[in-house]
Design a protein around this motif. Structure first.
Motif, PDB file in Angstrom:
ATOM      1  N   LEU A  69       0.830  -1.212   0.000  1.00 51.69           N
ATOM      2  CA  LEU A  69       0.000   0.000   0.000  1.00 51.69           C
ATOM      3  C   LEU A  69       0.863   1.260   0.000  1.00 51.69           C
ATOM      4  O   LEU A  69       0.555   2.231  -0.709  1.00 51.69           O
ATOM      5  CB  LEU A  69      -0.925   0.015   1.211  1.00 51.69           C
ATOM      6  CG  LEU A  69      -2.123  -0.907   1.167  1.00 51.69           C
ATOM      7  CD1 LEU A  69      -2.811  -0.944   2.530  1.00 51.69           C
ATOM      8  CD2 LEU A  69      -3.099  -0.471   0.091  1.00 51.69           C
ATOM      9  N   TRP A  89      -9.872   2.929  -4.054  1.00 52.82           N
ATOM     10  CA  TRP A  89      -9.782   1.641  -4.745  1.00 52.82           C
ATOM     11  C   TRP A  89      -9.902   0.491  -3.745  1.00 52.82           C
ATOM     12  O   TRP A  89     -10.639  -0.472  -3.971  1.00 52.82           O
ATOM     13  CB  TRP A  89      -8.456   1.561  -5.512  1.00 52.82           C
ATOM     14  CG  TRP A  89      -8.324   0.332  -6.347  1.00 52.82           C
ATOM     15  CD1 TRP A  89      -8.725   0.173  -7.640  1.00 52.82           C
ATOM     16  CD2 TRP A  89      -7.750  -0.924  -5.935  1.00 52.82           C
ATOM     17  NE1 TRP A  89      -8.432  -1.102  -8.060  1.00 52.82           N
ATOM     18  CE2 TRP A  89      -7.844  -1.804  -7.039  1.00 52.82           C
ATOM     19  CE3 TRP A  89      -7.182  -1.382  -4.759  1.00 52.82           C
ATOM     20  CZ2 TRP A  89      -7.375  -3.112  -6.991  1.00 52.82           C
ATOM     21  CZ3 TRP A  89      -6.720  -2.691  -4.713  1.00 52.82           C
ATOM     22  CH2 TRP A  89      -6.816  -3.529  -5.818  1.00 52.82           C
ATOM     23  N   CYS A  90      -9.185   0.601  -2.644  1.00 54.01           N
ATOM     24  CA  CYS A  90      -9.230  -0.459  -1.627  1.00 54.01           C
ATOM     25  C   CYS A  90     -10.619  -0.589  -1.009  1.00 54.01           C
ATOM     26  O   CYS A  90     -11.075  -1.704  -0.730  1.00 54.01           O
ATOM     27  CB  CYS A  90      -8.191  -0.198  -0.536  1.00 54.01           C
ATOM     28  SG  CYS A  90      -6.491  -0.520  -1.051  1.00 54.01           S
ATOM     29  N   GLN A  91     -11.305   0.535  -0.797  1.00 55.45           N
ATOM     30  CA  GLN A  91     -12.649   0.479  -0.211  1.00 55.45           C
ATOM     31  C   GLN A  91     -13.602  -0.297  -1.125  1.00 55.45           C
ATOM     32  O   GLN A  91     -14.472  -1.023  -0.649  1.00 55.45           O
ATOM     33  CB  GLN A  91     -13.199   1.884   0.046  1.00 55.45           C
ATOM     34  CG  GLN A  91     -12.406   2.700   1.040  1.00 55.45           C
ATOM     35  CD  GLN A  91     -12.272   2.057   2.405  1.00 55.45           C
ATOM     36  OE1 GLN A  91     -13.197   1.462   2.921  1.00 55.45           O
ATOM     37  NE2 GLN A  91     -11.093   2.172   2.985  1.00 55.45           N
ATOM     38  N   CYS A  94     -11.507  -4.263  -1.946  1.00 56.82           N
ATOM     39  CA  CYS A  94     -11.258  -5.153  -0.803  1.00 56.82           C
ATOM     40  C   CYS A  94     -11.840  -4.542   0.469  1.00 56.82           C
ATOM     41  O   CYS A  94     -11.099  -4.266   1.417  1.00 56.82           O
ATOM     42  CB  CYS A  94      -9.786  -5.497  -0.676  1.00 56.82           C
ATOM     43  SG  CYS A  94      -8.641  -4.124  -0.953  1.00 56.82           S
ATOM     44  N   THR A  97     -11.372  -5.159   4.945  1.00 53.57           N
ATOM     45  CA  THR A  97     -10.126  -5.903   5.095  1.00 53.57           C
ATOM     46  C   THR A  97      -9.069  -4.986   5.701  1.00 53.57           C
ATOM     47  O   THR A  97      -9.237  -3.765   5.764  1.00 53.57           O
ATOM     48  CB  THR A  97      -9.592  -6.414   3.741  1.00 53.57           C
ATOM     49  OG1 THR A  97      -9.218  -5.280   2.933  1.00 53.57           O
ATOM     50  CG2 THR A  97     -10.629  -7.266   3.017  1.00 53.57           C
ATOM     51  N   LEU A  99      -6.417  -4.227   4.315  1.00 49.81           N
ATOM     52  CA  LEU A  99      -5.938  -3.347   3.248  1.00 49.81           C
ATOM     53  C   LEU A  99      -6.770  -2.069   3.186  1.00 49.81           C
ATOM     54  O   LEU A  99      -6.221  -0.968   3.061  1.00 49.81           O
ATOM     55  CB  LEU A  99      -5.970  -4.065   1.900  1.00 49.81           C
ATOM     56  CG  LEU A  99      -4.963  -5.193   1.728  1.00 49.81           C
ATOM     57  CD1 LEU A  99      -5.233  -5.950   0.442  1.00 49.81           C
ATOM     58  CD2 LEU A  99      -3.545  -4.661   1.760  1.00 49.81           C
ATOM     59  N   ALA A 100      -8.075  -2.210   3.285  1.00 50.66           N
ATOM     60  CA  ALA A 100      -8.942  -1.027   3.277  1.00 50.66           C
ATOM     61  C   ALA A 100      -8.647  -0.156   4.495  1.00 50.66           C
ATOM     62  O   ALA A 100      -8.552   1.077   4.387  1.00 50.66           O
ATOM     63  CB  ALA A 100     -10.410  -1.449   3.247  1.00 50.66           C
ATOM     64  N   SER A 103      -5.155   1.476   4.121  1.00 53.00           N
ATOM     65  CA  SER A 103      -5.116   2.476   3.055  1.00 53.00           C
ATOM     66  C   SER A 103      -5.710   3.795   3.547  1.00 53.00           C
ATOM     67  O   SER A 103      -5.235   4.871   3.179  1.00 53.00           O
ATOM     68  CB  SER A 103      -5.856   1.985   1.805  1.00 53.00           C
ATOM     69  OG  SER A 103      -7.253   1.893   2.032  1.00 53.00           O
TER      70      SER A 103
END
Length: 167
Positions: A69, A89-91, A94, A97, A99-100, A103
């Motif tokens: 990230l 994009w992450c929201q 993914c 998670t 990652l969200a 990010s």
């Protein structure tokens, strides 16, 4: 070892990984842990440290994901897209998670303001334990420290970047 924040305990949403040298203690632990967890898995009934070692693997997934990230955010800035685009994009791609979540922390430069996430010193400790685990198993496949650095570039880069951040 468990995966989940303290609020996951209240919701019964932990992920639990068990190991033992014998099956009997694991069997009794499962019934105690099931009300707190959405998933309980026995990784080994012959190697007591299997679950602790696996926890290092899952932590590495998080650290490596955050490394990715950070690199993607840096690239997005150079493309004049900025950190908001990566978080958006992450929201969408993914949601719900780590990652969200991370990010958003990177987008907002919120590295110390919330309780979610481990301090860099914990990440550094975990990464060094992973490195030691790799080296301790190297006799099994003949790999050297140099081989591991080549085979696991994310581990090497993340260790280097966390060490730099702690200096």
């Amino acid at each position: 070892p468990v995966t989940g924040r303290p609020d996951a305990v209240e919701r019964g949403a932990l992920l639990v990984w068990l190991s033992s040298a014998r099956a009997t203690p694991v069997d009794s632990a499962i019934s105690l842990l099931q009300p707190l967890a959405r998933h309980v898995e026995v990784l080994s009934t012959t190697r007591v440290d299997a679950a602790a070692r696996f926890k290092l693997c899952t932590n590495f997934l998080v650290y490596g994901g955050v490394q990715l990230l950070a690199e993607a955010t840096s690239l997005a800035k150079r493309c004049d897209a900025g950190p908001k685009a990566i978080a958006t994009w992450c929201q969408f791609m993914c949601p719900n998670t780590f990652l969200a979540g991370y990010s958003t922390k990177i987008r907002d430069s919120d590295f110390y303001g919330s309780e979610a996430g481990a301090p860099l010193s914990v990440g550094s400790k975990d990464l060094h334990l992973i490195w030691e685990m790799l080296l301790s198993t190297s006799a099994e496949d003949g790999m050297t420290a140099h081989d591991f650095k080549q085979a696991m570039p994310t581990l090497a880069a993340t260790m280097k970047n966390i060490a730099r951040a702690l200096d």
